[in-house]
Design a protein around this motif. Structure first.
Motif, mmCIF file in Angstrom:
data_model
loop_
_atom_site.group_PDB
_atom_site.id
_atom_site.type_symbol
_atom_site.label_atom_id
_atom_site.label_comp_id
_atom_site.label_asym_id
_atom_site.label_seq_id
_atom_site.Cartn_x
_atom_site.Cartn_y
_atom_site.Cartn_z
ATOM 1 N N SER A 132 20.974 98.751 49.641
ATOM 2 C CA SER A 132 21.948 98.616 48.595
ATOM 3 C C SER A 132 23.274 98.281 49.074
ATOM 4 C CB SER A 132 22.136 99.988 47.723
ATOM 5 O OG SER A 132 20.771 100.478 47.277
ATOM 6 N N ARG A 180 24.429 95.081 44.153
ATOM 7 C CA ARG A 180 23.218 94.478 44.346
ATOM 8 C C ARG A 180 22.375 95.337 45.192
ATOM 9 N NH1 ARG A 180 24.448 89.063 47.230
ATOM 10 N NH2 ARG A 180 26.256 90.346 48.071
ATOM 11 N N SER A 181 20.999 95.096 45.275
ATOM 12 C CA SER A 181 19.965 95.614 46.058
ATOM 13 C C SER A 181 19.347 94.423 46.498
ATOM 14 C CB SER A 181 19.517 96.820 45.709
ATOM 15 O OG SER A 181 18.762 96.580 44.564
#
Length: 82
Positions: free
Chosen positions: A21, A26-27
Motif C-alpha cells: 500500500s 494505490r496498492s
C-alpha cells in the motif's frame, strides 16, 4: 518502509501473498515472490504481463498480508459476518 521488511515478506516460507500500500492510495498485489524486485533504492512490481511499476520505498506505508482463511489481515482478527 524499510526494504528489509519487503525482502523478509518475499522470502517467507511458505510464501504468503500480500499487498503493498502506497501513501497516494494505490496498492499492488504480490501473489508470487518472483513478481517483485528489490534493489538498493527502488522496488519493482510486475502487476500483469508486460505491466510493471517502479516504487519509491518512502511511499510504501504498509504491507498487508492475506492469510489463507481470508478472515485476518496483518494479524488482526476480523469479525465474522452473519
Amino acid at each position: 518502509m524499510n526494504l528489509d521488511g519487503i525482502r523478509e515478506a518475499l522470502h517467507r516460507k511458505p510464501f504468503v501473498p500480500f499487498s503493498i500500500s502506497l501513501a497516494d492510495g494505490r496498492s499492488f498485489d504480490v501473489r508470487h515472490p518472483e513478481f517483485v524486485g528489490v534493489g538498493q533504492r527502488l522496488v519493482t512490481v510486475i502487476v500483469t504481463d508486460d505491466i510493471w511499476s517502479v516504487i519509491e520505498p518512502l511511499l510504501i506505508v504498509s504491507l498487508d498480508f492475506v492469510l489463507p482463511s481470508g478472515n485476518q489481515k496483518n494479524g488482526v482478527r476480523r469479525p465474522r459476518k452473519s
